[in-house]
Write a protein that holds these residues in place. Structure first.
Motif, PDB file in Angstrom:
ATOM      1  N   MET A   1       0.822  -1.227   0.000  1.00  0.00           N
ATOM      2  CA  MET A   1       0.000   0.000   0.000  1.00  0.00           C
ATOM      3  C   MET A   1       0.852   1.273   0.000  1.00  0.00           C
ATOM      4  O   MET A   1       0.628   2.159  -0.817  1.00  0.00           O
ATOM      5  CB  MET A   1      -0.993  -0.022   1.170  1.00  0.00           C
TER       6      MET A   1
ATOM      7  N   LEU B   1      -5.718  13.330  -6.153  1.00  0.00           N
ATOM      8  CA  LEU B   1      -4.802  13.018  -7.253  1.00  0.00           C
ATOM      9  C   LEU B   1      -5.508  13.211  -8.598  1.00  0.00           C
ATOM     10  O   LEU B   1      -4.973  13.825  -9.523  1.00  0.00           O
ATOM     11  CB  LEU B   1      -4.312  11.575  -7.135  1.00  0.00           C
ATOM     12  N   ILE B   2      -6.734  12.677  -8.694  1.00  0.00           N
ATOM     13  CA  ILE B   2      -7.456  12.752  -9.962  1.00  0.00           C
ATOM     14  C   ILE B   2      -7.730  14.205 -10.325  1.00  0.00           C
ATOM     15  O   ILE B   2      -7.521  14.625 -11.473  1.00  0.00           O
ATOM     16  CB  ILE B   2      -8.767  11.947  -9.866  1.00  0.00           C
TER      17      ILE B   2
ATOM     18  N   LEU C   1      -6.273   3.246 -11.573  1.00  0.00           N
ATOM     19  CA  LEU C   1      -5.908   2.619 -10.290  1.00  0.00           C
ATOM     20  C   LEU C   1      -6.574   3.379  -9.146  1.00  0.00           C
ATOM     21  O   LEU C   1      -7.187   2.785  -8.256  1.00  0.00           O
ATOM     22  CB  LEU C   1      -4.389   2.647 -10.134  1.00  0.00           C
ATOM     23  N   ALA C   2      -6.478   4.712  -9.202  1.00  0.00           N
ATOM     24  CA  ALA C   2      -7.053   5.544  -8.149  1.00  0.00           C
ATOM     25  C   ALA C   2      -8.566   5.331  -8.058  1.00  0.00           C
ATOM     26  O   ALA C   2      -9.118   5.182  -6.965  1.00  0.00           O
ATOM     27  CB  ALA C   2      -6.740   7.014  -8.416  1.00  0.00           C
ATOM     28  N   PHE C   3      -9.230   5.259  -9.209  1.00  0.00           N
ATOM     29  CA  PHE C   3     -10.675   5.052  -9.191  1.00  0.00           C
ATOM     30  C   PHE C   3     -11.025   3.694  -8.599  1.00  0.00           C
ATOM     31  O   PHE C   3     -11.996   3.577  -7.848  1.00  0.00           O
ATOM     32  CB  PHE C   3     -11.263   5.187 -10.589  1.00  0.00           C
TER      33      PHE C   3
ATOM     34  N   THR D   1       1.666   6.947  -6.526  1.00  0.00           N
ATOM     35  CA  THR D   1       0.712   8.025  -6.747  1.00  0.00           C
ATOM     36  C   THR D   1       1.375   9.376  -6.491  1.00  0.00           C
ATOM     37  O   THR D   1       1.181  10.326  -7.252  1.00  0.00           O
ATOM     38  CB  THR D   1      -0.476   7.852  -5.788  1.00  0.00           C
TER      39      THR D   1
ATOM     40  N   GLN E   1     -12.102   6.141   7.541  1.00  0.00           N
ATOM     41  CA  GLN E   1     -12.315   5.067   6.575  1.00  0.00           C
ATOM     42  C   GLN E   1     -12.144   5.538   5.140  1.00  0.00           C
ATOM     43  O   GLN E   1     -11.692   4.807   4.282  1.00  0.00           O
ATOM     44  CB  GLN E   1     -13.709   4.471   6.723  1.00  0.00           C
ATOM     45  N   LEU E   2     -12.534   6.796   4.899  1.00  0.00           N
ATOM     46  CA  LEU E   2     -12.513   7.259   3.509  1.00  0.00           C
ATOM     47  C   LEU E   2     -11.227   7.992   3.155  1.00  0.00           C
ATOM     48  O   LEU E   2     -11.129   8.577   2.082  1.00  0.00           O
ATOM     49  CB  LEU E   2     -13.723   8.158   3.239  1.00  0.00           C
TER      50      LEU E   2
ATOM     51  N   ILE F   1       2.040   1.755  -3.511  1.00  0.00           N
ATOM     52  CA  ILE F   1       1.045   2.333  -4.419  1.00  0.00           C
ATOM     53  C   ILE F   1       0.880   3.827  -4.148  1.00  0.00           C
ATOM     54  O   ILE F   1       0.849   4.646  -5.059  1.00  0.00           O
ATOM     55  CB  ILE F   1      -0.308   1.608  -4.272  1.00  0.00           C
TER      56      ILE F   1
ATOM     57  N   SER G   1     -12.772  11.688   7.526  1.00  0.00           N
ATOM     58  CA  SER G   1     -13.194  10.337   7.863  1.00  0.00           C
ATOM     59  C   SER G   1     -12.005   9.401   7.759  1.00  0.00           C
ATOM     60  O   SER G   1     -11.261   9.440   6.778  1.00  0.00           O
ATOM     61  CB  SER G   1     -14.294   9.893   6.902  1.00  0.00           C
TER      62      SER G   1
ATOM     63  N   PHE H   1      -6.884   9.675  -3.231  1.00  0.00           N
ATOM     64  CA  PHE H   1      -6.907   9.371  -4.658  1.00  0.00           C
ATOM     65  C   PHE H   1      -7.768  10.370  -5.435  1.00  0.00           C
ATOM     66  O   PHE H   1      -7.468  10.700  -6.579  1.00  0.00           O
ATOM     67  CB  PHE H   1      -7.378   7.937  -4.890  1.00  0.00           C
ATOM     68  N   ALA H   2      -8.843  10.869  -4.787  1.00  0.00           N
ATOM     69  CA  ALA H   2      -9.690  11.857  -5.455  1.00  0.00           C
ATOM     70  C   ALA H   2      -8.904  13.141  -5.714  1.00  0.00           C
ATOM     71  O   ALA H   2      -9.005  13.738  -6.795  1.00  0.00           O
ATOM     72  CB  ALA H   2     -10.925  12.148  -4.613  1.00  0.00           C
TER      73      ALA H   2
ATOM     74  N   SER I   1     -13.038   1.828  -1.415  1.00  0.00           N
ATOM     75  CA  SER I   1     -13.252   2.526  -0.142  1.00  0.00           C
ATOM     76  C   SER I   1     -14.719   2.859   0.064  1.00  0.00           C
ATOM     77  O   SER I   1     -15.242   2.714   1.168  1.00  0.00           O
ATOM     78  CB  SER I   1     -12.470   3.836  -0.097  1.00  0.00           C
TER      79      SER I   1
ATOM     80  N   ASP J   1      -8.263   7.069   2.186  1.00  0.00           N
ATOM     81  CA  ASP J   1      -7.637   6.640   0.936  1.00  0.00           C
ATOM     82  C   ASP J   1      -8.403   7.174  -0.260  1.00  0.00           C
ATOM     83  O   ASP J   1      -7.815   7.652  -1.233  1.00  0.00           O
ATOM     84  CB  ASP J   1      -7.593   5.111   0.865  1.00  0.00           C
ATOM     85  N   ALA J   2      -9.735   7.096  -0.188  1.00  0.00           N
ATOM     86  CA  ALA J   2     -10.559   7.586  -1.290  1.00  0.00           C
ATOM     87  C   ALA J   2     -10.296   9.071  -1.519  1.00  0.00           C
ATOM     88  O   ALA J   2     -10.187   9.525  -2.661  1.00  0.00           O
ATOM     89  CB  ALA J   2     -12.033   7.347  -0.993  1.00  0.00           C
TER      90      ALA J   2
ATOM     91  N   ILE K   1      -2.641   5.305 -13.903  1.00  0.00           N
ATOM     92  CA  ILE K   1      -2.646   5.591 -12.466  1.00  0.00           C
ATOM     93  C   ILE K   1      -4.010   6.116 -12.023  1.00  0.00           C
ATOM     94  O   ILE K   1      -4.466   5.848 -10.911  1.00  0.00           O
ATOM     95  CB  ILE K   1      -1.500   6.575 -12.095  1.00  0.00           C
ATOM     96  N   VAL K   2      -4.702   6.841 -12.907  1.00  0.00           N
ATOM     97  CA  VAL K   2      -6.014   7.351 -12.515  1.00  0.00           C
ATOM     98  C   VAL K   2      -7.043   6.219 -12.442  1.00  0.00           C
ATOM     99  O   VAL K   2      -7.893   6.194 -11.550  1.00  0.00           O
ATOM    100  CB  VAL K   2      -6.467   8.480 -13.465  1.00  0.00           C
TER     101      VAL K   2
ATOM    102  N   GLU L   1      -9.426   2.146  -6.305  1.00  0.00           N
ATOM    103  CA  GLU L   1      -9.288   2.257  -4.854  1.00  0.00           C
ATOM    104  C   GLU L   1     -10.442   3.053  -4.253  1.00  0.00           C
ATOM    105  O   GLU L   1     -10.930   2.745  -3.167  1.00  0.00           O
ATOM    106  CB  GLU L   1      -7.952   2.924  -4.498  1.00  0.00           C
ATOM    107  N   ILE L   2     -10.870   4.106  -4.969  1.00  0.00           N
ATOM    108  CA  ILE L   2     -11.973   4.927  -4.454  1.00  0.00           C
ATOM    109  C   ILE L   2     -13.250   4.092  -4.373  1.00  0.00           C
ATOM    110  O   ILE L   2     -13.960   4.101  -3.360  1.00  0.00           O
ATOM    111  CB  ILE L   2     -12.196   6.167  -5.349  1.00  0.00           C
TER     112      ILE L   2
ATOM    113  N   ILE M   1     -20.498   5.605   5.526  1.00  0.00           N
ATOM    114  CA  ILE M   1     -19.571   5.704   6.655  1.00  0.00           C
ATOM    115  C   ILE M   1     -20.135   5.082   7.932  1.00  0.00           C
ATOM    116  O   ILE M   1     -19.620   4.084   8.405  1.00  0.00           O
ATOM    117  CB  ILE M   1     -19.107   7.148   6.932  1.00  0.00           C
TER     118      ILE M   1
ATOM    119  N   ASN N   1     -17.611   1.277   2.932  1.00  0.00           N
ATOM    120  CA  ASN N   1     -18.259   2.085   3.956  1.00  0.00           C
ATOM    121  C   ASN N   1     -19.721   2.342   3.652  1.00  0.00           C
ATOM    122  O   ASN N   1     -20.316   3.292   4.121  1.00  0.00           O
ATOM    123  CB  ASN N   1     -17.533   3.423   4.099  1.00  0.00           C
TER     124      ASN N   1
END
Lengths: 296, 353
Positions: free
Chosen positions: A225, A276-277, B135-137, A232, A266-267, A228, A264, A273-274, B143, A269-270, B132-133, B139-140, B162, B147
């Protein structure tokens, strides 16, 4: 004060990401490949240091040096055996080989050292304290945090000087720009790539030890992890750029800790990555990446 | 009478259909005759699901020529949307087959919507940044589903993110509970359903590839600038391939989920995406029959290696590296071609055949 605390731990985590990201970025810059096994080299480094310190009672400094040595050899070996024969192959083939290498390292580690959690010892306490207290104890900074940040700064300065001033560093930049032309200028491309892998893997060992000093649970998948995330971070900062890796790594670490603290757990990581996008949408080659114009 | 003449592409396509039918019949007979062990029987549905996943990813990687590292995300969306649908319709549609079909359609639709949402930003990027994007999606998506809480009672479906804040009426039940996933799935996926889905995917992919749109997509892959300059709408065609691929992955996800007892979001992680990519690359980009064989063989391989127990994943890794070296290194592949007589090295620009 909590804000400052979060900021500092974010920078510390980000420094680890930055050190790992350097390995990705340098290898990508020169060999134009995503070295997915890099995250697992971190894990190997952490295990070597763990055994040196916990089982053989060696000095932590020697443990780190030993881990660096083993990882350097390992990185060069991986490059020679798995990646070098595929230098002319399509990039997807190299990617799959790297993934195979990553599985190989993880499963070898599992067989050699079992899948059980290992508690990484904390060996950073100077004068009996684990950190320094500021503002009447309102803010405590662990030594680990300080050492991590310092290590990152030193490595960054060292690498910048290395690539800028030394002969080998210049050769690396030349190879990353144009392999063919570099070869015609008398640069030994194979040696240069080997050296890049060696440096990247040695840094991975340092990153592994630092990572496990802050998050002390060590398992064979410890590296994946963070690997990755660091990758990123490298893309975030602009892959192939050394200052980009630093910027991307630190930003990613800070965002992750803030997201955990304020939005949060839990979120988180999300959210990372968001971000990053979103960044890639506005800067498609990362924050410090060069925009290469296409020619027809 | 005019003799039916087929060109090379249609011949390969018909051979692919034939191969799937023959394999299905053989396996069905073996399974009926008790020649398959129970573990192998249990693998039949996952194999079908992975074959469809490999086919759909091959559309993105082989035909469209874009690397996706988050394909398991679409599988996940399809798996959970389909499983929730099937659980919600348990009483409304008693027939398992029909319920599976409805669930698959819903799963495919949700995955297609995810494909559109992800495609809009992703397809603007190029090469490794696109990878990579995705990959990111992936993971999103993982996640978020990790939850997500969904419950059902007389008032309909309730969802929360959540924290589980759902208060259900008398007689209601939780379907999806965050990291615990969906437990107690009624297994309604059958090998036959998997076979039908594979055939359907092949029909969709072959028809897309051999159409005007498919040729435009392959032109984009081979030379984007040249394709753009003759007036091919880059975004539209890329989107078409990407969303079709996502929808098929969603249907495969539903098929997979409905063959399991429990599904959890963390199963559909980065490693899963990579596994599917390995099927595509080993089978040959753009070659659908290759994907089918690779997906089937590599899903069974760890089962066959059970004798090695602890060493099986290690052996898997070594096999992977050796195959890549043997097929892509000029010296080694030359050695193998002398060994086996005729051996064709996969070319980068291999068109879908």
């Amino acid at each position: 004060m909590t804000f400052l605390n979060h900021l500092i731990s974010g920078i510390s985590l980000g420094s680890v990401y930055a050190i790992i990201a350097l390995g990705y970025t340098m290898v990508y810059g020169i060999a134009k490949m995503l070295n997915f096994a890099h995250g697992d080299v971190i894990m190997v480094g952490a295990y070597i240091c763990f055994f040196a310190v916990a089982s053989y009672g060696l000095n932590p400094i020697i443990g780190i040096l030993l881990a660096m040595l083993v990882c350097t050899v390992l990185g060069m070996l991986i490059e020679r055996l798995a990646y070098k024969p595929l230098r002319q192959a399509p990039s997807l083939a190299v990617l799959i080989t790297a993934i195979g290498m990553s599985y190989f390292l993880q499963n070898s580690a599992q067989l050699l050292w079992s899948a059980n959690n290992k508690m990484f010892p904390s060996f950073l306490n100077f004068g009996g304290t684990t950190g320094i207290s500021l503002f009447d104890g309102q803010l405590t900074i662990a030594w680990t945090t300080l050492v991590t940040i310092a290590a990152c700064v030193i490595i960054m300065i060292g690498l910048t000087l290395f690539t800028g001033k030394t002969k080998m560093g210049k050769a690396m930049r030349a190879v990353s720009e144009d392999k063919g032309a570099a070869q015609l200028m008398g640069i030994n491309v194979n040696t240069t790539i080997s050296v890049t892998f060696a440096i990247g893997s040695a840094l991975a060992a340092i990153a592994g030890v630092l990572l496990c000093s802050s998050y002390p649970i060590l398992v064979p998948t410890t590296g994946s992890m963070p690997g990755i995330k660091a990758f990123t971070a490298a893309v975030f900062g602009g892959i192939g750029s050394i200052p980009g890796a630093l910027l991307g790594g630190v930003l990613l670490g800070v965002i992750e800790i803030f997201a955990k603290a304020y939005i949060s757990t839990q979120l988180s990581d999300a959210i990372v990555f968001a971000v990053l996008i979103i960044v890639l949408l506005f800067k498609p080659t990362g924050l410090l990446g060069k925009q290469i114009r296409e020619k027809v | 009478m005019k003799k039916l003449r087929l060109n090379k592409t249609s011949r390969t396509n018909f051979l692919t259909y034939g191969m799937v039918v023959v394999l299905f019949v053989v396996l069905q007979i073996m399974s009926g005759g008790g020649m398959l062990s129970s573990t192998m029987k249990g693998q039949l549905v996952p194999i079908c699901a992975y074959v469809v996943m490999a086919l759909s990813l091959n559309l993105t990687v082989g035909v469209l020529g874009e690397l996706s590292l988050g394909h398991a995300g679409f599988m996940s969306v399809g798996a959970f949307a389909g499983a929730v649908t099937a659980a919600a319709l348990q009483n409304a549609i008693p027939s398992g087959g029909l319920r599976l079909a409805v669930a698959m359609i819903i799963g495919a639709l949700f995955a297609a919507v995810a494909g559109v949402l992800i495609g809009i930003p992703v397809l603007r990027l190029r090469g490794d940044y696109l990878a990579i994007v995705t990959l990111a999606f992936g993971e999103i998506i993982k996640s978020i589903i990790n939850n997500l809480y969904i419950g059902m009672d007389a008032g309909g479906l309730h969802a929360s993110l959540i924290n589980n804040t759902i208060v259900l009426e008398e007689g209601g039940r939780m379907i999806l509970s965050g990291p615990m996933g969906i437990p107690g799935i009624t297994k309604i996926s059958t090998f036959t359903a998997g076979f039908i889905l594979i055939m359907l995917s092949l029909v969709i992919i072959f028809n897309l590839v051999n159409s005007r749109a498919g040729r435009a997509i392959m032109a984009l892959r081979d030379n984007r600038i040249a394709a753009e300059s003759v007036g091919i709408n880059v975004t539209q065609y890329k989107m078409m391939a990407f969303v079709t691929s996502a929808a098929l992955a969603g249907a495969a996800g539903t098929l997979f989920a409905m063959g399991q007892n429990t599904i959890i979001a963390s199963k559909f992680d980065f490693n899963q995406s990579i596994l599917i990519l390995v099927f595509v690359v080993l089978g040959g980009q753009g070659r659908m029959w290759g994907s089918i064989i690779a997906a089937a063989a590599l899903t069974i391989l760890p089962e066959l290696l059970r004798g090695f127990a602890d060493y099986r994943m290690l052996v898997y890794a070594i096999v992977l590296i050796l195959v890549m070296l043997a097929t892509n290194n000029p010296t080694l592949s030359g050695f193998f071609s002398r060994l086996f007589g005729r051996f064709r090295k996969p070319q980068k620009g291999d068109a879908a055949r």
